[in-house]
Enzyme design. Structure first.
Site, PDB file in Angstrom:
ATOM      1  N   THR A 161       0.827  -1.205   0.000  1.00 60.01           N
ATOM      2  CA  THR A 161       0.000   0.000   0.000  1.00 60.01           C
ATOM      3  C   THR A 161       0.859   1.252   0.000  1.00 60.01           C
ATOM      4  O   THR A 161       0.445   2.296  -0.507  1.00 60.01           O
ATOM      5  CB  THR A 161      -0.944  -0.011   1.211  1.00 60.01           C
ATOM      6  OG1 THR A 161      -1.675  -1.238   1.221  1.00 60.01           O
ATOM      7  CG2 THR A 161      -1.920   1.143   1.182  1.00 60.01           C
ATOM      8  N   VAL A 209      -3.679  -6.432   9.185  1.00 63.66           N
ATOM      9  CA  VAL A 209      -2.883  -5.401   8.530  1.00 63.66           C
ATOM     10  C   VAL A 209      -3.809  -4.796   7.485  1.00 63.66           C
ATOM     11  O   VAL A 209      -4.157  -5.445   6.504  1.00 63.66           O
ATOM     12  CB  VAL A 209      -1.601  -5.970   7.901  1.00 63.66           C
ATOM     13  CG1 VAL A 209      -0.814  -4.857   7.215  1.00 63.66           C
ATOM     14  CG2 VAL A 209      -0.742  -6.646   8.962  1.00 63.66           C
ATOM     15  N   LYS A 234       1.458 -12.436   8.067  1.00 62.84           N
ATOM     16  CA  LYS A 234       0.345 -11.765   7.394  1.00 62.84           C
ATOM     17  C   LYS A 234      -0.221 -12.712   6.343  1.00 62.84           C
ATOM     18  O   LYS A 234       0.451 -13.046   5.369  1.00 62.84           O
ATOM     19  CB  LYS A 234       0.809 -10.458   6.764  1.00 62.84           C
ATOM     20  CG  LYS A 234      -0.304  -9.705   6.034  1.00 62.84           C
ATOM     21  CD  LYS A 234       0.220  -8.426   5.395  1.00 62.84           C
ATOM     22  CE  LYS A 234      -0.862  -7.737   4.582  1.00 62.84           C
ATOM     23  NZ  LYS A 234      -0.346  -6.538   3.870  1.00 62.84           N
ATOM     24  N   TYR A 282       5.131 -12.523   5.256  1.00 62.94           N
ATOM     25  CA  TYR A 282       4.008 -12.009   4.462  1.00 62.94           C
ATOM     26  C   TYR A 282       3.783 -12.923   3.264  1.00 62.94           C
ATOM     27  O   TYR A 282       4.606 -12.974   2.359  1.00 62.94           O
ATOM     28  CB  TYR A 282       4.333 -10.583   4.031  1.00 62.94           C
ATOM     29  CG  TYR A 282       3.318  -9.864   3.192  1.00 62.94           C
ATOM     30  CD1 TYR A 282       2.000 -10.289   3.064  1.00 62.94           C
ATOM     31  CD2 TYR A 282       3.680  -8.695   2.513  1.00 62.94           C
ATOM     32  CE1 TYR A 282       1.089  -9.593   2.297  1.00 62.94           C
ATOM     33  CE2 TYR A 282       2.780  -7.982   1.752  1.00 62.94           C
ATOM     34  CZ  TYR A 282       1.484  -8.436   1.641  1.00 62.94           C
ATOM     35  OH  TYR A 282       0.589  -7.733   0.873  1.00 62.94           O
TER      36      TYR A 282
END
EC number: 4.3.3.7
Length: 299
Positions: free
Chosen positions: A52, A211, A169, A141
């Site tokens: 992001t 998240v 994540k 992740y």
């Protein structure tokens, strides 16, 4: 700082956008103000230089400046994680060392993308990163839709003998990923939802937080949803989930972070358009977001 032992980086970790000035350069003063705003409105952790945050289009000097800026702004209040992943192990190692030296509270390390290593390569990659900064807690992740390969639960379980591998994540798009990780790792790993819309079902499967992208706009509501669920108020949590879901889905109507940057602009935060090859939101996306945000306002 977070005191939640089962959620080492807090329950709502906002994957923060990177603000750009009109000339395309980093707007560090705005990044500091946005970080402070997010912490005041439901975020109990921040991630900078993630997907992001447009990390693929940031130079490493820009990433270091952004990490330092956010740490200076809110680092005494909440955990600040730095995205340090790469498909080059040497680069991920160096980035993680430098983030630790700056004082980051943790690092988000994505599965190496594009080169699609086997599980043995993934394990060796994460072990090298963990060894490079053994004092820095790591969140692994997994996002196979972007990376082209997936970190398996059995591989993740083996990595738990690295003391600083503490969180994960989960962004495969399925709640079963959480269940598989729980079966392989037990309670030794703090699992975070990597998909806003799946946060509530992932909590039911054993996740500890999210998240989030949506927390830029509805952090208080998202935090309340998680608090309700953790306190056993499941009906209240479900009601908030259903209220937030249209916005959660709308923020991914085109490539992230285009929609959330447009939504922030609509709220008066001049965070700038994404850098190429991403594109600014068109009028239809902006109109959709405006309608969705209006629906969340108190009547």
């Amino acid at each position: 700082m977070s005191s939640l032992s089962s959620a080492p980086f807090g329950r709502v970790v906002t994957a923060m956008v990177t603000p750009f000035a009109a000339d395309g350069s980093l707007d560090l003063p705005l990044a500091a103000r946005l970080a402070q705003h997010l912490v005041a409105h439901g975020s109990d952790g921040l991630l900078v230089c993630g997907t992001t945050g447009e990390s693929p289009t940031l130079s490493w000097d820009e990433q270091l400046a952004l990490i330092k800026t956010v740490l200076d702004a809110v680092g005494e209040k909440v955990p600040v994680l730095a995205g340090t992943g790469s498909n080059s192990t040497a680069e991920a190692v160096e980035a993680t060392r430098e983030a630790a030296a700056l004082g980051a509270h943790g690092a988000l390390v994505v599965v190496p993308y594009y080169n699609r290593p086997p599980q043995e390569g993934l394990e060796a990659h994460f072990r090298a990163v963990a060894a490079a900064a053994p004092e820095l807690p790591l969140m692994l992740y997994n996002i196979p839709g972007r990376t082209g390969c997936s970190l398996h639960p059995a591989t993740t379980a083996r990595l738990l003998d690295c003391d600083n591998v503490v969180a994960y994540k989960a962004a495969s798009g399925t709640t079963s990923e959480v269940s598989a990780l729980r079966l392989a790792c037990g309670s030794r790993l703090a699992i975070y939802s990597g998909d806003d819309g799946l946060t509530l079902p992932m909590l039911a499967a054993g996740a500890v937080g999210v998240v989030s992208v949506t927390s830029h706009l509805a952090g208080v509501e998202l935090s309340a949803m998680i608090d309700h669920y953790m306190a056993g108020r499941h009906a209240e949590a479900l009601a908030l989930h259903e209220r937030l879901l249209p916005l959660m889905e709308g923020l991914f109507c085109t490539s992230n972070p285009t929609p959330v940057k447009a939504a922030l602009e609509l709220q008066g935060w001049p965070v700038g358009a994404p850098r190429l090859p991403l594109m600014p939101a068109d009028s239809s996306v902006r109109d959709t977001l405006s309608t969705l945000m209006a629906a969340l306002r108190p009547t």
